[in-house]
Design a protein around this motif. Structure first.
Motif, mmCIF file in Angstrom:
data_model
loop_
_atom_site.group_PDB
_atom_site.id
_atom_site.type_symbol
_atom_site.label_atom_id
_atom_site.label_comp_id
_atom_site.label_asym_id
_atom_site.label_seq_id
_atom_site.Cartn_x
_atom_site.Cartn_y
_atom_site.Cartn_z
ATOM 1 N N ARG A 107 -6.154 -0.253 -11.505
ATOM 2 C CA ARG A 107 -7.109 -0.463 -12.606
ATOM 3 C C ARG A 107 -7.605 0.871 -13.158
ATOM 4 N NH1 ARG A 107 -8.813 -4.866 -9.406
ATOM 5 N NH2 ARG A 107 -10.498 -3.634 -8.444
ATOM 6 N N THR A 147 -4.100 -9.542 -11.770
ATOM 7 C CA THR A 147 -3.700 -9.147 -10.425
ATOM 8 C C THR A 147 -3.832 -10.344 -9.492
ATOM 9 O OG1 THR A 147 -4.423 -6.862 -10.758
ATOM 10 C CG2 THR A 147 -4.211 -7.622 -8.478
ATOM 11 N N THR A 205 -0.020 -8.121 -5.102
ATOM 12 C CA THR A 205 -0.174 -7.154 -4.013
ATOM 13 C C THR A 205 -1.039 -7.709 -2.892
ATOM 14 O OG1 THR A 205 -0.871 -4.893 -3.464
ATOM 15 C CG2 THR A 205 -2.181 -6.066 -5.117
ATOM 16 N N ASP A 206 -0.825 -7.160 -1.707
ATOM 17 C CA ASP A 206 -1.666 -7.513 -0.560
ATOM 18 C C ASP A 206 -2.701 -6.424 -0.276
ATOM 19 O OD1 ASP A 206 0.024 -5.547 0.333
ATOM 20 O OD2 ASP A 206 0.600 -6.550 2.184
ATOM 21 N N SER A 207 -2.817 -5.452 -1.194
ATOM 22 C CA SER A 207 -3.711 -4.317 -0.988
ATOM 23 C C SER A 207 -4.796 -4.278 -2.058
ATOM 24 C CB SER A 207 -2.911 -3.004 -1.011
ATOM 25 O OG SER A 207 -3.786 -1.892 -1.004
ATOM 26 N N GLU A 208 -6.029 -4.540 -1.660
ATOM 27 C CA GLU A 208 -7.146 -4.446 -2.607
ATOM 28 C C GLU A 208 -7.349 -3.009 -3.068
ATOM 29 O OE1 GLU A 208 -10.778 -6.511 -1.804
ATOM 30 O OE2 GLU A 208 -9.806 -7.901 -0.400
ATOM 31 N N ASP A 209 -7.117 -2.048 -2.180
ATOM 32 C CA ASP A 209 -7.262 -0.642 -2.559
ATOM 33 C C ASP A 209 -6.253 -0.271 -3.651
ATOM 34 O OD1 ASP A 209 -9.329 -0.223 -0.803
ATOM 35 O OD2 ASP A 209 -8.065 0.636 0.783
ATOM 36 N N ALA A 249 -4.859 -2.292 -5.815
ATOM 37 C CA ALA A 249 -5.257 -2.965 -7.052
ATOM 38 C C ALA A 249 -6.362 -2.183 -7.758
ATOM 39 C CB ALA A 249 -5.711 -4.387 -6.751
ATOM 40 N N ALA A 250 -7.328 -1.676 -6.991
ATOM 41 C CA ALA A 250 -8.427 -0.902 -7.582
ATOM 42 C C ALA A 250 -7.918 0.399 -8.195
ATOM 43 C CB ALA A 250 -9.478 -0.615 -6.519
ATOM 44 N N LEU A 278 -3.880 -11.289 -5.578
ATOM 45 C CA LEU A 278 -3.971 -10.787 -4.209
ATOM 46 C C LEU A 278 -3.345 -11.799 -3.251
ATOM 47 C CD1 LEU A 278 -7.586 -9.291 -4.160
ATOM 48 C CD2 LEU A 278 -5.420 -8.028 -4.056
ATOM 49 N N ASN A 310 0.794 -1.222 0.000
ATOM 50 C CA ASN A 310 0.000 0.000 0.000
ATOM 51 C C ASN A 310 0.827 1.273 0.000
ATOM 52 O OD1 ASN A 310 0.970 -0.002 2.601
ATOM 53 N ND2 ASN A 310 -1.021 -0.222 3.601
#
Length: 278
Positions: free
Chosen positions: A130, A157, A120-124, A126-127, A159, A93
């Motif tokens: 995109r 991606t 990555t370990d961050s969904e935010d 990744a978003a 996660l 992040n």
């Protein structure tokens, strides 16, 4: 490869680079057929355009070139299977999603089969990546090619639970190019075992290695980075082992040799040693 717009000659930039490097032979040939020509040689007939067979073939190419190198390995030596390009980016992040998007696109523009992978370990994060991809693709020259590459099953991606898990994924994937965009990026990079080349931090993009850093641009792809290295000087070297014992030195180890030969049920091996002392 021969270029139609230049009368079947290679691109002038290639010829100019060859001149600067002192290269005196250039063959206008590419693809799998070029690999075969160098592996087996080509009879030039009455002209002087024959191609002598070589010992080693190096360099990158598309999937057809990589396949030809695999099929001809053993007939000639090869550096590695440097096929369609790929980039993996390990990010947390703290990373800048704008830069990640730019780097993913930079490799996707090579080929519709190019692989661009974010780990990555961050969904935010990744978003956000995109979102930046959509904006940047709209303005890049080879947008259609980039979209096809990014939409392919080779891209995406991944996660992960944390950076530790991400390191394990990176080593399993064994990417040609691996960027580390995390906190303590240098420390994380030092723990990577399988990659063609590792690019550390925000200011070490793959493009730097492509054109300027001094790292080689010919790198293993398709997971072969788990056992192969990028092109380097040692690719063109081979070792010839030299054994030279005198009488007393051989006599000192003769019992070891005969014991091993007996254990392997190859008594003549031992006899070849003991015959020298009868």
């Amino acid at each position: 490869p021969p270029q139609k717009e230049f009368g079947g000659l290679p691109h002038p930039v290639i010829l100019a680079a060859a001149e600067m490097l002192g290269i005196t032979e250039v063959y206008a040939i590419g693809g799998a057929q070029a690999i075969a020509a160098f592996a087996y040689g080509v009879d030039g007939g009455e002209g002087d355009d024959a191609i002598d067979r070589v010992d080693v073939v190096t360099g990158p190419g598309n999937i057809y070139v990589a396949t030809a190198k695999r099929l001809l390995k053993g007939t000639v030596g090869i550096d590695s299977e440097a096929g369609t390009t790929e980039i993996a980016i390990l990010a947390d992040n703290t990373a800048d999603p704008r830069l990640i998007a730019a780097d993913l696109i930079s490799q996707a523009e090579h080929d519709p089969n190019a692989a661009s992978v974010l780990i990555t370990d961050s969904e935010d994060l990744a978003a956000h990546v995109r979102g930046h991809l959509s904006a940047q693709i709209a303005t890049t020259k080879h947008a259609d090619r980039v979209r096809e590459a990014l939409a392919g099953q080779q891209s995406g991606t991944i996660l992960v639970d944390d950076v530790e898990h991400g390191i394990a994924v990176c080593d399993a994937y064994a990417a040609e190019h691996l960027e580390i965009q995390t906190a303590d990026a240098a420390l994380v990079a030092s723990r990577i075992r399988n990659a063609g080349a590792v690019f550390v931090g925000d200011y070490s993009p793959v493009s730097l290695g492509d054109y300027c850093a001094g790292s080689n641009h010919v790198l293993p792809t398709g997971g072969t980075a788990s056992f192969a290295s990028g092109l380097n000087v040692t690719t063109f070297l081979k070792a010839v082992q030299l054994i030279n014992y005198n009488r007393s030195a051989l006599e000192e180890v003769s019992q070891h040799i005969t014991s091993l030969a007996t254990a392997e049920d190859l008594p003549a091996h031992g006899d070849a040693v003991t015959a020298r002392f009868r």
